[in-house]
Design an enzyme around this catalytic site. Structure first.
Site, PDB file in Angstrom:
ATOM      1  N   ALA A   1     -37.875 -20.541 -27.184  1.00 50.35           N
ATOM      2  CA  ALA A   1     -37.286 -19.503 -28.029  1.00 50.35           C
ATOM      3  C   ALA A   1     -36.782 -18.343 -27.182  1.00 50.35           C
ATOM      4  O   ALA A   1     -36.880 -17.183 -27.565  1.00 50.35           O
ATOM      5  CB  ALA A   1     -38.311 -19.007 -29.062  1.00 50.35           C
ATOM      6  N   GLY A   2     -36.228 -18.683 -26.018  1.00 53.01           N
ATOM      7  CA  GLY A   2     -35.597 -17.679 -25.173  1.00 53.01           C
ATOM      8  C   GLY A   2     -34.124 -17.555 -25.496  1.00 53.01           C
ATOM      9  O   GLY A   2     -33.667 -17.885 -26.599  1.00 53.01           O
ATOM     10  N   ALA A   3     -33.355 -17.097 -24.514  1.00 56.74           N
ATOM     11  CA  ALA A   3     -31.934 -16.826 -24.728  1.00 56.74           C
ATOM     12  C   ALA A   3     -31.186 -18.061 -25.204  1.00 56.74           C
ATOM     13  O   ALA A   3     -30.457 -18.025 -26.200  1.00 56.74           O
ATOM     14  CB  ALA A   3     -31.322 -16.289 -23.437  1.00 56.74           C
ATOM     15  N   ALA A   4     -31.351 -19.186 -24.489  1.00 52.64           N
ATOM     16  CA  ALA A   4     -30.602 -20.388 -24.823  1.00 52.64           C
ATOM     17  C   ALA A   4     -31.028 -20.955 -26.172  1.00 52.64           C
ATOM     18  O   ALA A   4     -30.186 -21.379 -26.973  1.00 52.64           O
ATOM     19  CB  ALA A   4     -30.773 -21.436 -23.730  1.00 52.64           C
TER      20      ALA A   4
ATOM     21  N   TYR B   1       0.864  -1.189   0.000  1.00 51.95           N
ATOM     22  CA  TYR B   1       0.000   0.000   0.000  1.00 51.95           C
ATOM     23  C   TYR B   1       0.895   1.233   0.000  1.00 51.95           C
ATOM     24  O   TYR B   1       1.887   1.285  -0.719  1.00 51.95           O
ATOM     25  CB  TYR B   1      -0.979  -0.059   1.179  1.00 51.95           C
ATOM     26  CG  TYR B   1      -2.131   0.898   1.022  1.00 51.95           C
ATOM     27  CD1 TYR B   1      -2.949   0.844  -0.114  1.00 51.95           C
ATOM     28  CD2 TYR B   1      -2.399   1.863   1.975  1.00 51.95           C
ATOM     29  CE1 TYR B   1      -4.001   1.728  -0.281  1.00 51.95           C
ATOM     30  CE2 TYR B   1      -3.455   2.757   1.821  1.00 51.95           C
ATOM     31  CZ  TYR B   1      -4.248   2.680   0.688  1.00 51.95           C
ATOM     32  OH  TYR B   1      -5.283   3.550   0.509  1.00 51.95           O
TER      33      TYR B   1
ATOM     34  N   GLU C   1     -25.126 -13.283 -16.361  1.00 53.34           N
ATOM     35  CA  GLU C   1     -25.743 -14.498 -15.841  1.00 53.34           C
ATOM     36  C   GLU C   1     -27.197 -14.240 -15.455  1.00 53.34           C
ATOM     37  O   GLU C   1     -27.519 -13.200 -14.867  1.00 53.34           O
ATOM     38  CB  GLU C   1     -24.960 -14.974 -14.609  1.00 53.34           C
ATOM     39  CG  GLU C   1     -25.306 -16.362 -14.147  1.00 53.34           C
ATOM     40  CD  GLU C   1     -24.707 -17.438 -15.030  1.00 53.34           C
ATOM     41  OE1 GLU C   1     -25.170 -18.588 -14.945  1.00 53.34           O
ATOM     42  OE2 GLU C   1     -23.782 -17.141 -15.809  1.00 53.34           O
TER      43      GLU C   1
ATOM     44  N   LYS D   1     -21.232 -19.719  -9.342  1.00 52.36           N
ATOM     45  CA  LYS D   1     -20.552 -19.576 -10.636  1.00 52.36           C
ATOM     46  C   LYS D   1     -19.075 -19.273 -10.417  1.00 52.36           C
ATOM     47  O   LYS D   1     -18.198 -19.799 -11.111  1.00 52.36           O
ATOM     48  CB  LYS D   1     -21.213 -18.454 -11.427  1.00 52.36           C
ATOM     49  CG  LYS D   1     -20.913 -18.501 -12.916  1.00 52.36           C
ATOM     50  CD  LYS D   1     -21.783 -19.520 -13.603  1.00 52.36           C
ATOM     51  CE  LYS D   1     -21.675 -19.406 -15.112  1.00 52.36           C
ATOM     52  NZ  LYS D   1     -22.654 -20.244 -15.795  1.00 52.36           N
TER      53      LYS D   1
ATOM     54  N   ASN E   1     -34.434 -28.561 -16.730  1.00 49.24           N
ATOM     55  CA  ASN E   1     -33.824 -29.090 -15.507  1.00 49.24           C
ATOM     56  C   ASN E   1     -34.564 -28.560 -14.282  1.00 49.24           C
ATOM     57  O   ASN E   1     -34.852 -27.358 -14.228  1.00 49.24           O
ATOM     58  CB  ASN E   1     -32.351 -28.642 -15.459  1.00 49.24           C
ATOM     59  CG  ASN E   1     -31.449 -29.674 -14.831  1.00 49.24           C
ATOM     60  OD1 ASN E   1     -31.912 -30.725 -14.383  1.00 49.24           O
ATOM     61  ND2 ASN E   1     -30.166 -29.386 -14.789  1.00 49.24           N
TER      62      ASN E   1
END
Length: 406
Positions: free
Chosen positions: A195-198, A39, A136, A94, A286
């Site tokens: 038909a979403g993000a994935a 420092y 995410e 994550k 899932n």
């Protein structure tokens, strides 16, 4: 899940110290001299160096190995919009995966922002201290705009794992499954429910890999996405096809591939029976898939099946991708993660499943034998070769495509 399992999960997270992540010091701090270097006054030297040459930040700080895992909490696991604060256990989790599998450090950041503009501005203003941004659990369609605008605005990789991580592992498994079934991607009739993000990202990647867009039938809660519908946003419109099919039952007839990214028990035995010979079923909802594997195998003995679950063969698990993709991107100080890097990761994962399985993997899973075939189309998360192969493939693609700094 059982009450007993839920209580064990709560106890696990509450065990001292609470949570799953902590910060540790990487330099000596045992003496007064150590502290004067860490420092004031010693820290002034790297400050001046970075002010004179911003690239020196990679030399004198942890930026080059630090990823921000950031969410607004609008699409947390299968729980929906829990809000930013309640998403923190997932973001910490994550971080655990990043560190465990690829040695990447993580700060998890939960942004309470109701509008994409507020979220984008917040992330952009704090991004300078990070080597990459992992978005995410952000709901569609806002996730598409958020990722695009942040990628345009920032000079570091921005990656929405719910889109591209799922797409990469799905595509890698599908390439192998089709090969085993004697089919090729260009001629495959594909049904994607969700038909979403994935779903949209997965179909976009498959098209880049050679799938025929006119042979892809996407299905949302209102039925087949066709060219006469007037309720489609710009992202779904890309996959609107000229067809008389209107229902999932219509779309499944003679299809080679079913990809489910929607909800449980949507694919019925009659729909499965109507598919083409040697079908490929990816039931990825899932914990409850679009059709139970036991029922699917009772219905058709010529299928190859994958799920999102670890208790069945062929788990489509994003941990096969994102830690190693970021490892490769960080290693060459990539400015972004582009299509070439996504394709490279897909092929690296697919190719690895065709190699002989190490004994350490067999030991980890209590197996005597694993080899490329209908019940082994993807490597396992504990395969030590993932860290050896995927980052290098991604780094090479970054260099070849001109987005690597080093």
């Amino acid at each position: 899940m059982s009450d007993d399992f839920n209580q064990r999960a709560l106890d696990y997270h509450a065990r001292e110290p609470a949570g799953k992540l902590a910060i540790h010091v990487t330099k000596p701090t045992a003496t007064q001299d150590d502290l004067s270097l860490a420092y004031s006054p010693g820290v002034a030297a790297p400050v001046r160096a970075i002010a004179d040459n911003p690239d020196e930040v990679y030399r004198y700080t942890g930026k080059g190995n630090l990823v921000a895992v950031i969410t607004d909490g609008t699409a947390v696991l299968g729980l929906g919009n829990t809000g930013a604060l309640a998403s923190k256990p997932v973001m910490e989790g994550k971080g655990v995966l990043f560190k465990t599998f690829a040695g990447v450090d993580v700060f998890d950041i939960e942004v309470d922002a109701a509008q994409p503009e507020d979220f984008i501005n917040t992330v952009a203003r704090i991004a300078g201290g990070f080597g990459g941004i992992n978005l995410e659990d952000i709901a569609a369609p806002h996730c598409f705009e958020i990722e695009r605008r942040l990628s345009e605005r920032l000079d570091i990789p921005v990656f929405h794992d719910d889109q591209h991580g799922t797409a990469i592992i799905t595509a890698a498994g599908l390439l192998n499954a089709l090969s085993i079934q004697g089919k090729n991607l260009a001629d495959a009739r594909i049904v994607c429910v969700g038909a979403g993000a994935a779903g949209i990202a997965s179909m976009q990647l498959l098209v880049r890999l050679g799938a025929s867009k006119h042979l892809i039938h996407m299905v949302d809660r209102n039925g087949v996405i066709h060219s006469h519908r007037e309720d489609l946003n710009e992202h779904k419109q890309i996959f609107a096809v000229d067809t008389e099919d209107r229902t999932l039952e219509d779309a499944c007839r003679d299809a080679d591939v079913f990809i489910g990214l929607s909800g449980p028990d949507i694919l019925t035995p009659d729909m499965l029976r109507s598919m083409a010979p040697n079908p490929v079923i990816f039931a990825l909802s899932n914990p409850d898939p679009e059709i139970q594997p036991d029922l699917a195998r009772e219905t058709r003995d010529d299928l190859i099946m994958a799920t999102g679950r670890s208790d069945y063969p062929n788990q489509v698990n994003n941990v096969l991708g994102f830690p190693f993709i970021f490892r490769g991107a960080l290693d060459v100080r990539a400015r972004r993660i582009n299509d070439a890097m996504l394709v490279a990761a897909t092929h690296a994962i697919a190719d690895l499943a065709r190699e002989p399985v190490p004994q350490s993997v067999l030991d980890a899973y209590g197996r005597d034998h694993l080899e490329f075939g209908p019940d082994y189309i993807l490597p396992t998360p504990f395969d030590p070769r993932l860290i050896e192969t995927i980052p290098e493939a991604v780094a090479r693609a970054a260099r070849d495509s001109g987005v690597a700094r080093t």
